[in-house]
Motif scaffolding. Structure first.
Motif, PDB file in Angstrom:
ATOM      1  N   GLY A  92      -1.916   4.610   4.104  1.00 44.68           N
ATOM      2  CA  GLY A  92      -0.851   4.288   2.671  1.00 44.68           C
ATOM      3  C   GLY A  92      -0.667   3.588   1.696  1.00 44.68           C
ATOM      4  O   GLY A  92       0.513   3.594   1.040  1.00 44.68           O
ATOM      5  N   GLU A  93      -2.168   4.120   1.453  1.00 42.62           N
ATOM      6  CA  GLU A  93      -2.342   4.370  -0.115  1.00 42.62           C
ATOM      7  C   GLU A  93      -1.724   5.158  -0.685  1.00 42.62           C
ATOM      8  O   GLU A  93      -2.542   6.512  -0.158  1.00 42.62           O
ATOM      9  CB  GLU A  93      -3.864   3.748  -0.604  1.00 42.62           C
ATOM     10  N   SER A  94      -1.751   5.635  -2.124  1.00 43.02           N
ATOM     11  CA  SER A  94      -1.403   6.143  -3.159  1.00 43.02           C
ATOM     12  C   SER A  94      -2.420   6.628  -3.870  1.00 43.02           C
ATOM     13  O   SER A  94      -2.595   8.195  -4.287  1.00 43.02           O
ATOM     14  CB  SER A  94      -0.094   6.716  -3.889  1.00 43.02           C
ATOM     15  N   TYR A 201       1.317  -1.530   2.659  1.00 45.05           N
ATOM     16  CA  TYR A 201       1.304  -0.361   2.373  1.00 45.05           C
ATOM     17  C   TYR A 201       2.096   0.927   3.636  1.00 45.05           C
ATOM     18  O   TYR A 201       1.853   1.831   3.223  1.00 45.05           O
ATOM     19  CB  TYR A 201      -0.703   0.027   2.783  1.00 45.05           C
ATOM     20  N   ASN A 203       4.860   1.184   5.261  1.00 41.82           N
ATOM     21  CA  ASN A 203       6.107   1.817   4.864  1.00 41.82           C
ATOM     22  C   ASN A 203       5.839   3.604   4.068  1.00 41.82           C
ATOM     23  O   ASN A 203       6.738   3.811   4.281  1.00 41.82           O
ATOM     24  CB  ASN A 203       6.910   1.294   4.004  1.00 41.82           C
ATOM     25  N   ASN A 204       4.585   3.580   3.152  1.00 40.15           N
ATOM     26  CA  ASN A 204       4.218   4.693   2.520  1.00 40.15           C
ATOM     27  C   ASN A 204       2.668   5.817   3.719  1.00 40.15           C
ATOM     28  O   ASN A 204       3.068   6.802   2.994  1.00 40.15           O
ATOM     29  CB  ASN A 204       3.545   3.866   1.559  1.00 40.15           C
ATOM     30  N   LYS A 206       2.472   8.562   5.320  1.00 40.19           N
ATOM     31  CA  LYS A 206       3.262   9.651   6.088  1.00 40.19           C
ATOM     32  C   LYS A 206       2.424  10.577   7.053  1.00 40.19           C
ATOM     33  O   LYS A 206       2.971  11.431   7.674  1.00 40.19           O
ATOM     34  CB  LYS A 206       3.391  10.653   5.151  1.00 40.19           C
ATOM     35  N   LYS A 235      10.994   4.557  12.064  1.00 42.36           N
ATOM     36  CA  LYS A 235      10.413   5.659  11.722  1.00 42.36           C
ATOM     37  C   LYS A 235       9.124   7.064  11.758  1.00 42.36           C
ATOM     38  O   LYS A 235       9.271   6.770  13.865  1.00 42.36           O
ATOM     39  CB  LYS A 235       9.352   5.451  10.631  1.00 42.36           C
TER      40      LYS A 235
END
Length: 290
Positions: A92-94, A201, A203-204, A206, A235
């Motif tokens: 979830g981290e960018s 995190y 919700n991020n 993918k 999701k």
């Protein structure tokens, strides 16, 4: 009563609980999944299911190294307990440029919210406080074992560490407040635990993921499972599996006195992974076409 006697009593009670927590019948989990195509693909190789607190830099370096040495291999990351929190937080981290070979993740028996989970461990119910004590002493022993480096004079001065506070810490929050959050440059414990929790995190995320928890987990009460239930319902490419029994990473099956050597969790992971791999590779092919 001495510590040795208390420990012996606790071990006996835990052994009894383990025996009572063995399921004699195959377990059927509850599924929380918005994406039915993802669910069906994951369960394709697992018909028996349908029928009956942290730093991610080390994980990133390891995955990059594996990808470099095995460029044609696809990777599914699996995390147990707080390792599940780490895997979810990483995905979830960018800030990481994750290797393209990482196609999915699996989280097992994690608490999702480090702040709430730590508060739960302070209670005596289900011997949580005893577990917290053992965990605290183990981490403290590790710090003291490497005292020459972790508590060197320059380190103590740099991070304002007080050695007697570290040694006297009786719970994990006290130890984290005296040592861990300071060396990680956090102003307070609340800020440190919030940063450590994958809940902030998730919700991020993918990347396709599977989450597994049991409702009788003595370390992760049911109210901590509500966020992941709602997340899986809202999701795509997310599956949450919840079982009535399993404890914390147990999931034993078999006889009353002696469970089967291969637990439900072992069999389940082996049958889930081909389905999630097929789903991910199919998505990659579709993306390449477009």
């Amino acid at each position: 009563m001495s510590v040795a006697v208390l420990t012996a009593i606790a071990v006996f009670i835990i052994a009894v609980f383990r025996m009572l927590n063995v399921s004699s019948q195959p377990q059927k989990p509850s599924f929380f999944c918005r994406d039915k195509q993802f669910l069906n693909r994951v369960l394709k190789f697992a018909p028996q299911l349908e029928d009956p607190i942290g730093h991610t830099d080390d994980l990133h370096v390891m995955l990059c190294n594996l990808s470099e040495h095995y460029p044609n291999t696809k990777i599914i990351i699996i995390g147990y307990s707080m390792g599940g929190n780490l895997v979810t937080k990483y995905l979830g981290e960018s800030r990481h440029n994750r290797p393209s070979s990482v196609i999915a993740g699996v989280s097992i028996c994690q608490p999702y919210d480090a702040l709430k989970a730590t508060g739960v461990l302070l209670h005596w119910q289900n011997f949580r406080r005893l577990y917290l004590y053992a965990l605290t002493e183990a981490i403290k022993a590790l710090i003291l074992k490497h005292r020459s480096k972790l508590l060197a004079d320059d380190i103590k001065e740099q991070y304002s560490l007080i050695e007697k506070d570290i040694i006297s810490a009786a719970t994990l929050p006290e130890l984290d407040d005296a040592y861990t959050r300071k060396v990680n440059n956090f102003k307070n414990l609340h800020e440190f635990y919030r940063w450590s929790s994958c809940l902030h995190y998730i919700n991020n995320v993918k990347t396709p993921m599977i989450f597994i928890n049991s409702r009788d987990d003595p370390l992760v009460p049911e109210d901590l499972l509500i966020p992941i239930q709602n997340f899986a319902k809202s999701k795509d490419n997310i599956l949450y599996m919840e079982l009535m029994h399993g404890g914390h990473l147990g999931f034993f099956e078999g006889g009353f006195m002696y469970p089967n050597p291969i637990a439900w969790l072992d069999r389940t992971l082996v049958t889930l992974l081909p389905g999630i791999r097929e789903h991910c590779l199919d998505d990659i092919k579709k993306t390449a076409v477009y």
